[in-house]
Structures are given as C-alpha cells and as structure tokens.
Write an enzyme that holds these catalytic residues in place. Structure first.
Site, short mmCIF file in Angstrom:
data_model
loop_
_atom_site.label_atom_id
_atom_site.label_comp_id
_atom_site.label_asym_id
_atom_site.label_seq_id
_atom_site.Cartn_x
_atom_site.Cartn_y
_atom_site.Cartn_z
N TYR A 109 0.86 -1.19 0.00
CA TYR A 109 0.00 0.00 0.00
C TYR A 109 0.89 1.23 0.00
O TYR A 109 1.85 1.32 0.78
CB TYR A 109 -0.91 0.02 1.25
CG TYR A 109 -1.68 1.32 1.34
CD1 TYR A 109 -2.93 1.43 0.75
CD2 TYR A 109 -1.13 2.44 1.96
CE1 TYR A 109 -3.61 2.63 0.77
CE2 TYR A 109 -1.80 3.66 1.98
CZ TYR A 109 -3.04 3.74 1.38
OH TYR A 109 -3.71 4.93 1.40
N GLU A 197 -2.83 7.84 -4.24
CA GLU A 197 -2.88 6.53 -3.58
C GLU A 197 -2.64 5.44 -4.62
O GLU A 197 -3.29 5.42 -5.67
CB GLU A 197 -4.24 6.31 -2.92
CG GLU A 197 -4.27 5.06 -2.06
CD GLU A 197 -5.66 4.78 -1.49
OE1 GLU A 197 -6.61 4.58 -2.28
OE2 GLU A 197 -5.80 4.78 -0.25
#
Ligand code: ADP
Ligand code: MG
Length: 399
Positions: A109, A197
């Site tokens: 992530y 992101e």
C-alpha cells in the site's frame, strides 16, 4: 476534484512511476480491440468510476479470451457500480480500462496525503497491500510506515530508501521503489494534488515495481493553474446537484434529510445544520451562496435547492457582513414569485440592512415564515415541515 484510475496512471507515469500497459475503451468492441493491440494472454478489464473497492464489487475482471472481455464489458457498460465508497446509488460505468494482467508477487500500500498537523506531505506505506488503508490501520497498524517530507528539499533519496527498507523490500528493488516514491511526490507537488494513492503497488514475478491501481485528487482552488487537469473532470461521476451548483459558482453539498438550507459561509452552514438537528429535523442539503450575493444569485440558489426532490421545507439563514439582507430578501421574493413553491420557507436574516430586508419580506405578501434567531428559525422550519407532513395541508404565513 477526483480523476479516473487511467488518468492518474498517465500522470504518474509521466513522473517516472511504472504502470502496466493498458488502454481505454468506450464500448465492448473497443475493449476487445484494445486487448488485441496490447497483446499477451490475459487482461484485466477495469470499470472506470471515481471510487475504490471496485474489485470486490465486480468492477475488475480477469479475462483470458475475447469472449470473456465481451462478457465482462456487458456486466459493466451503462450499469452502476456500487462499492463501499460510492454510496447506495452507485456510480455509472461509461469507460473501461483494459490492462495487461501481471503476475503479482507482493502487494504494497502506498499513499501520499497532506498531513495537517505537520503541514507537510506525508507518505504512508504498508506491506499489507490490497487491503483498504482503514482496514490496515485497524488490523495491522504495526505494518504502517509513515514519513513526512521536508518541503524545502523535497523527498530525498535516503528517505525513500528508508521507506523501502522499512517495507522489507528486496534490496535489488530499492532503486525502482525510490523512483516510484519520488515520482509520486513530484506529481503530488507539481499538480497541486491533495491525495495520491497506489493500492496495490506490486512487485511482479519478474521483479518489477508496478502501480496496479492509482487514485489522485486535486485541490479545487489550484485547478486554475492546471488547465490540463481541469479538463479531466468527469461530471458523470459527480452528484448532479453538486456539479450544477459548481457550474453556477455556488457550493452545494447534498445530504439525506428533508430541510433544504441556503446559507452564506461554510461555518454558518455547519451551525445551521447542527441547529436543525437540535430542533429534531435533518438537513437535505446546504447551499453556500458566498459573500456579496445578488438577488439573482439567491434566486438561482433557490432553484437549485428545490430541484432536490428530498426537500420538503427551506431554511434561509443569512448573516450579512459583506452580503446585504435587502438583496437576499429581494432574491427570496423573486424566487418565490417565479417558482410557485408549495412548501414552508423560513427566512432568518441578521446583519447589514436587516430592517430593509425584513420590510421587503413583509411587504411581499408572500407566505414567508420569518425568524430572528437561529434556533427559532430551525424550530419553525422543523415545526412547519412536521405540520405539513401530518396535516398534508400547506402551513403558510406566520405573519
Ligand atoms: P479497486 O481498488 O477499486 O478494487 P484495483 O485496481 O486495486 O481496484 O484492482 C483490484 C485488484 O485486482 C488488485 O488488488 C489486484 O489484485 C488486481 N489487479 C488489478 N489490476 C491488475 C493487473 N493489471 N494485473 C493483475 N492483477 C490486477
Ligand atoms: Mg485498489
């Protein structure tokens, strides 16, 4: 402003972030053609909507044949995708991205956000890719690596290397990770983003670091500096009520209740909504008409608020500093005359030219419910709305 995954990937790749090869399609035929162009044996068809969680909701499909691509597309085009980020009404799918499927070894992530307490860009990374960051911080908080960037020098190589080490990345991949992190940071700064992101950022079977997903949001107030990014706005992904307001230079937030609010200033909007709740009601929306609103602008605001079918009563709450109560009152009267509104309208005015404003409302002969304080306004709006509901007759004109 949000953009689509394929657009974010294009921006990020211009800053040196590696992404799988892919192409956009507006129809199933085009998707199949794109897959043939890309070559290879497996493709991922991805619904382009402004929301994450597409995978779990059926918006990301692995395909191995042309037939499977058609089938995946048939389940997407023209439909609404409902994910945990879209709300129950979902978001329409009008474009799909066809991407070469890659063999995933590891999922990471990676997020860049503006950390308000340190006033810096913060890099958030976790070895637990594929999961949403909220779930990672609930279930595996120890896996999260955070690092803030000193704006005067930007993201330094040693700092990027530290993040790579903290994620336990194979040292042979450090250079690719540094390039990815620095690319994301430069894209964030140079495009005035508020969020970048990549979830997941993956290590492939053949040892490449690739962004498999990408999300970017931008600071609306800086979009004038980036015409090419402004052009990426996709109104099909926005709340139609909010984009209609934005087109008219008004700022509108749609909610679920039944009382429409016309206010000036975000702070007053918050106070108005709190007070409506305190009085036992729920706001349907709020529309901020801003400072110096002309009668025409107020009338426009009314039209917008009333186009929301949830609205069963309207509360106008204006504290006029730069605004003038008489202008607001004129706008209210103009709107009510034009629009033949069949629901209670409560108006509370305070500040500049309040007497003139009250006079205009009183002399209009219209059934406007007036109030002096905010709590009184909220109670009257909620009371009149309840009365309307219970009697199914229209309660009007207090004075
Ligand atoms: P979302 O976050 O909206 O669910 P993603 O783009 O992250 O959508 O895709 C969901 C999952 O699909 C990813 O976590 C990844 O496992 C898989 N995936 C996405 N793109 C590819 C690709 N090009 N090759 C292989 N797997 C992929
Ligand atoms: Mg994702």
């Amino acid at each position: 402003m949000d953009i689509h995954e394929y657009q974010a990937k294009e921006i990020l790749s211009n800053f040196g972030v590696a992404v799988p090869s892919g192409a956009l399609a507006y129809s199933p035929e085009q998707a199949a053609y794109r897959a043939r162009e890309l070559g290879g044996e497996k493709w991922i068809v991805k619904a382009q909507v402004h929301a994450g969680g597409r995978g779990k909701a059926g918006g990301v499909k692995l395909c191995g044949t042309e037939g499977e691509i058609y089938e995946a597309c048939d389940g997407m085009f023209g439909r609404k995708l409902v994910t945990h980020q879209t709300g129950p009404e979902g978001k329409g799918i009008y474009r799909v991205y066809v991407e070469s499927a890659v063999a995933i070894d590891r999922e990471i992530y990676l997020g860049l956000v503006l950390d308000r307490s340190s006033q810096r860009v913060m890099i958030v990374a976790s070895s637990e890719g594929g999961m949403e960051i909220e779930d990672i911080s609930a279930e595996r908080p120890e896996s999260i690596v955070r690092s803030t960037v000193e704006p005067a020098v930007g993201l330094q190589e040693f700092q990027a290397r530290e993040i790579a080490f903290a994620l336990g990345l194979d040292p042979a991949l450090t250079q690719q990770m540094v390039r990815t992190l620095q690319g994301c940071y430069r894209a964030f700064r140079e495009c005035d983003a508020t969020m970048v992101e990549i979830n997941p950022l993956v290590v492939t079977g053949d040892n490449r670091v690739l962004a498999l997903d990408a999300k970017m949001s931008f600071d609306d107030n800086a979009l004038f500096r980036h015409p090419q990014i402004s052009e990426l706005r996709d109104k099909s992904q926005e709340d139609p009520r909010e984009s209609r307001a934005a087109d008219r230079g008004l700022s509108y937030v749609g909610l679920e209740g039944s009382i429409g609010c016309i206010v000036n200033g975000a702070g007053l909007a918050m106070a108005t909504m709190d007070t409506i709740k305190l009085a036992g009601g729920e706001p349907a929306n709020f529309l901020d008409i801003g400072g110096g609103a002309s009668p025409e602008r107020v009338a426009k605001a009314f039209r917008l608020v009333l186009s929301d079918t949830n609205v069963q009563a309207v509360l106008v709450n204006i504290f006029a500093g730069i605004n003038r109560c008489d202008w607001v009152a004129e706008g209210v009267v103009q709107a009510l005359k034009e629009l033949q509104i069949d629901m209670p309208v409560v108006v509370r005015l305070a500040g500049t030219n309040v007497e003139e404003g009250q006079k205009i409302l009183a002399q209009s002969g219209l059934p406007i419910i007036r109030a002096t304080t905010l709590i009184e306004a909220a109670e009257r709006a909620v009371g009149a709305w309840r009365n309307d509901l219970s009697q199914n007759t229209k309660v009007r004109a207090v004075k």
